[in-house]
Scaffold this motif. Structure first.
Motif, PDB file in Angstrom:
ATOM      1  N   MET A   1       0.835  -1.179   0.000  1.00  0.00           N
ATOM      2  CA  MET A   1       0.000   0.000   0.000  1.00  0.00           C
ATOM      3  C   MET A   1       0.885   1.249   0.000  1.00  0.00           C
ATOM      4  O   MET A   1       1.813   1.362   0.795  1.00  0.00           O
ATOM      5  N   THR A   2       0.625   2.171  -0.855  1.00  0.00           N
ATOM      6  CA  THR A   2       1.371   3.404  -0.969  1.00  0.00           C
ATOM      7  C   THR A   2       0.833   4.424   0.031  1.00  0.00           C
ATOM      8  O   THR A   2      -0.377   4.611   0.132  1.00  0.00           O
ATOM      9  N   PRO A   3       1.735   5.077   0.774  1.00  0.00           N
ATOM     10  CA  PRO A   3       1.262   6.103   1.715  1.00  0.00           C
ATOM     11  C   PRO A   3       0.563   7.241   0.973  1.00  0.00           C
ATOM     12  O   PRO A   3       0.946   7.594  -0.137  1.00  0.00           O
ATOM     13  N   THR A   4      -0.450   7.817   1.596  1.00  0.00           N
ATOM     14  CA  THR A   4      -1.139   8.952   0.986  1.00  0.00           C
ATOM     15  C   THR A   4      -0.453  10.268   1.323  1.00  0.00           C
ATOM     16  O   THR A   4      -0.605  11.243   0.613  1.00  0.00           O
ATOM     17  N   GLU A   5       0.291  10.294   2.410  1.00  0.00           N
ATOM     18  CA  GLU A   5       1.061  11.475   2.788  1.00  0.00           C
ATOM     19  C   GLU A   5       2.535  11.077   2.812  1.00  0.00           C
ATOM     20  O   GLU A   5       2.869   9.965   3.212  1.00  0.00           O
ATOM     21  N   PRO A   6       3.430  11.980   2.429  1.00  0.00           N
ATOM     22  CA  PRO A   6       4.841  11.601   2.299  1.00  0.00           C
ATOM     23  C   PRO A   6       5.516  11.206   3.617  1.00  0.00           C
ATOM     24  O   PRO A   6       6.532  10.529   3.592  1.00  0.00           O
ATOM     25  N   TRP A   7       4.970  11.580   4.749  1.00  0.00           N
ATOM     26  CA  TRP A   7       5.588  11.257   6.040  1.00  0.00           C
ATOM     27  C   TRP A   7       5.075   9.945   6.630  1.00  0.00           C
ATOM     28  O   TRP A   7       5.543   9.498   7.656  1.00  0.00           O
ATOM     29  N   GLU A   8       4.135   9.295   5.969  1.00  0.00           N
ATOM     30  CA  GLU A   8       3.505   8.126   6.554  1.00  0.00           C
ATOM     31  C   GLU A   8       4.420   6.916   6.692  1.00  0.00           C
ATOM     32  O   GLU A   8       4.078   5.985   7.417  1.00  0.00           O
ATOM     33  N   ASP A   9       5.589   6.937   6.064  1.00  0.00           N
ATOM     34  CA  ASP A   9       6.529   5.844   6.324  1.00  0.00           C
ATOM     35  C   ASP A   9       7.213   6.031   7.677  1.00  0.00           C
ATOM     36  O   ASP A   9       7.790   5.095   8.221  1.00  0.00           O
ATOM     37  N   LEU A  10       7.139   7.238   8.245  1.00  0.00           N
ATOM     38  CA  LEU A  10       7.718   7.524   9.560  1.00  0.00           C
ATOM     39  C   LEU A  10       6.673   7.476  10.673  1.00  0.00           C
ATOM     40  O   LEU A  10       6.901   6.870  11.718  1.00  0.00           O
ATOM     41  N   ILE A  11       5.544   8.138  10.463  1.00  0.00           N
ATOM     42  CA  ILE A  11       4.487   8.202  11.470  1.00  0.00           C
ATOM     43  C   ILE A  11       3.224   8.757  10.816  1.00  0.00           C
ATOM     44  O   ILE A  11       3.311   9.555   9.876  1.00  0.00           O
ATOM     45  N   THR A  12       2.081   8.329  11.313  1.00  0.00           N
ATOM     46  CA  THR A  12       0.801   8.827  10.787  1.00  0.00           C
ATOM     47  C   THR A  12       0.040   9.549  11.891  1.00  0.00           C
ATOM     48  O   THR A  12       0.355   9.423  13.078  1.00  0.00           O
ATOM     49  N   SER A  13      -0.984  10.244  11.486  1.00  0.00           N
ATOM     50  CA  SER A  13      -1.879  10.879  12.445  1.00  0.00           C
ATOM     51  C   SER A  13      -2.495   9.829  13.366  1.00  0.00           C
ATOM     52  O   SER A  13      -2.591  10.027  14.586  1.00  0.00           O
ATOM     53  N   ASP A  14      -2.883   8.702  12.810  1.00  0.00           N
ATOM     54  CA  ASP A  14      -3.434   7.616  13.630  1.00  0.00           C
ATOM     55  C   ASP A  14      -2.419   7.108  14.646  1.00  0.00           C
ATOM     56  O   ASP A  14      -2.773   6.818  15.789  1.00  0.00           O
ATOM     57  N   ASP A  15      -1.148   6.997  14.245  1.00  0.00           N
ATOM     58  CA  ASP A  15      -0.098   6.580  15.178  1.00  0.00           C
ATOM     59  C   ASP A  15      -0.018   7.554  16.352  1.00  0.00           C
ATOM     60  O   ASP A  15       0.072   7.150  17.517  1.00  0.00           O
ATOM     61  N   ILE A  16      -0.030   8.846  16.044  1.00  0.00           N
ATOM     62  CA  ILE A  16       0.089   9.866  17.090  1.00  0.00           C
ATOM     63  C   ILE A  16      -1.116   9.817  18.027  1.00  0.00           C
ATOM     64  O   ILE A  16      -0.958   9.889  19.252  1.00  0.00           O
ATOM     65  N   HIS A  17      -2.300   9.659  17.471  1.00  0.00           N
ATOM     66  CA  HIS A  17      -3.484   9.549  18.324  1.00  0.00           C
ATOM     67  C   HIS A  17      -3.424   8.296  19.194  1.00  0.00           C
ATOM     68  O   HIS A  17      -3.814   8.327  20.367  1.00  0.00           O
ATOM     69  N   TRP A  18      -2.916   7.207  18.651  1.00  0.00           N
ATOM     70  CA  TRP A  18      -2.767   5.990  19.433  1.00  0.00           C
ATOM     71  C   TRP A  18      -1.754   6.204  20.561  1.00  0.00           C
ATOM     72  O   TRP A  18      -1.993   5.814  21.710  1.00  0.00           O
ATOM     73  N   LEU A  19      -0.610   6.829  20.236  1.00  0.00           N
ATOM     74  CA  LEU A  19       0.401   7.120  21.253  1.00  0.00           C
ATOM     75  C   LEU A  19      -0.174   8.011  22.352  1.00  0.00           C
ATOM     76  O   LEU A  19       0.117   7.816  23.542  1.00  0.00           O
ATOM     77  N   TYR A  20      -0.979   8.971  21.977  1.00  0.00           N
ATOM     78  CA  TYR A  20      -1.626   9.848  22.955  1.00  0.00           C
ATOM     79  C   TYR A  20      -2.503   9.024  23.909  1.00  0.00           C
ATOM     80  O   TYR A  20      -2.393   9.144  25.127  1.00  0.00           O
ATOM     81  N   GLY A  21      -3.350   8.171  23.346  1.00  0.00           N
ATOM     82  CA  GLY A  21      -4.235   7.340  24.159  1.00  0.00           C
ATOM     83  C   GLY A  21      -3.468   6.423  25.087  1.00  0.00           C
ATOM     84  O   GLY A  21      -3.832   6.244  26.259  1.00  0.00           O
ATOM     85  N   GLU A  22      -2.391   5.828  24.583  1.00  0.00           N
ATOM     86  CA  GLU A  22      -1.568   4.948  25.411  1.00  0.00           C
ATOM     87  C   GLU A  22      -0.908   5.721  26.545  1.00  0.00           C
ATOM     88  O   GLU A  22      -0.792   5.216  27.668  1.00  0.00           O
ATOM     89  N   GLY A  23      -0.465   6.934  26.254  1.00  0.00           N
ATOM     90  CA  GLY A  23       0.149   7.760  27.297  1.00  0.00           C
ATOM     91  C   GLY A  23      -0.829   8.111  28.402  1.00  0.00           C
ATOM     92  O   GLY A  23      -0.480   8.081  29.588  1.00  0.00           O
ATOM     93  N   ILE A  24      -2.050   8.415  28.036  1.00  0.00           N
ATOM     94  CA  ILE A  24      -3.086   8.717  29.029  1.00  0.00           C
ATOM     95  C   ILE A  24      -3.371   7.473  29.871  1.00  0.00           C
ATOM     96  O   ILE A  24      -3.487   7.550  31.098  1.00  0.00           O
ATOM     97  N   LYS A  25      -3.451   6.313  29.228  1.00  0.00           N
ATOM     98  CA  LYS A  25      -3.698   5.069  29.972  1.00  0.00           C
ATOM     99  C   LYS A  25      -2.578   4.785  30.971  1.00  0.00           C
ATOM    100  O   LYS A  25      -2.831   4.403  32.104  1.00  0.00           O
ATOM    101  N   ARG A  26      -1.321   4.945  30.532  1.00  0.00           N
ATOM    102  CA  ARG A  26      -0.171   4.599  31.369  1.00  0.00           C
ATOM    103  C   ARG A  26       0.119   5.627  32.453  1.00  0.00           C
ATOM    104  O   ARG A  26       0.458   5.282  33.574  1.00  0.00           O
ATOM    105  N   LYS A  27       0.050   6.886  32.103  1.00  0.00           N
ATOM    106  CA  LYS A  27       0.502   7.936  33.021  1.00  0.00           C
ATOM    107  C   LYS A  27      -0.636   8.748  33.633  1.00  0.00           C
ATOM    108  O   LYS A  27      -0.401   9.557  34.511  1.00  0.00           O
ATOM    109  N   GLY A  28      -1.838   8.575  33.115  1.00  0.00           N
ATOM    110  CA  GLY A  28      -2.969   9.331  33.641  1.00  0.00           C
ATOM    111  C   GLY A  28      -3.139  10.658  32.930  1.00  0.00           C
ATOM    112  O   GLY A  28      -2.369  11.029  32.052  1.00  0.00           O
ATOM    113  N   GLY A  29      -4.144  11.354  33.321  1.00  0.00           N
ATOM    114  CA  GLY A  29      -4.477  12.634  32.714  1.00  0.00           C
ATOM    115  C   GLY A  29      -5.944  12.638  32.330  1.00  0.00           C
ATOM    116  O   GLY A  29      -6.617  11.599  32.387  1.00  0.00           O
TER     117      GLY A  29
END
Length: 142
Positions: A1-29
């Motif tokens: 599958m070809t990325p739709t945005e040129p940075w998607e081989d490094l990180i996607t918006s979905d990745d960042i949102h997932w990381l955010y959710g995981e951080g809230i679960k682990r550290k609170g907030g």
């Protein structure tokens, strides 16, 4: 599958949102929904910075993704995409990008936290300062 945005081989918006959710679960907030377009704006701005900062010639000493990483970190801290957890997700996102390049930074958890706080307080005034800080501490993942 070809990325739709040129940075998607490094990180996607979905990745960042997932990381955010995981951080809230682990550290609170409080957790919150990100401001509309904020994460995508940070990704686009970081990619643009990398694109226009790279030299025209191939240089084996240039590691692609480092400028993107630093700018993304700076923008995610300073743009306040969420009500809580911006520094945490900016750090996790930067480390995700570096990991894709087989790299990490050699710092303690306290040093990482203090650096992110210094960005949030405005003591680190530019994304270029973040890039330099990261570059000075790069190490291969072992």
């Amino acid at each position: 599958m070809t990325p739709t945005e040129p940075w998607e081989d490094l990180i996607t918006s979905d990745d960042i949102h997932w990381l955010y959710g995981e951080g809230i679960k682990r550290k609170g907030g409080t957790g919150s929904v990100s401001q509309s377009g904020c994460v995508d704006g940070a990704l686009g701005a970081a990619y643009t910075a990398e694109l226009y900062s790279m030299p025209e010639v191939d240089d084996e000493h240039i590691i692609s993704g480092i400028i993107f990483c630093g700018y993304l970190m700076f923008y995610l801290v300073t743009k306040h995409c969420w009500m809580d957890g911006n520094k945490r997700v900016s750090w996790e996102s930067a480390m995700w990008v570096l990991l894709k390049r087989g790299l990490t930074v050699q710092v303690s958890d306290d040093e990482a936290e203090q650096f992110c706080l210094s960005i949030a307080k405005g003591e680190v005034k530019s994304a270029d300062e973040v890039v330099t800080w990261i570059a000075e501490r790069l190490a291969p993942v072992v």
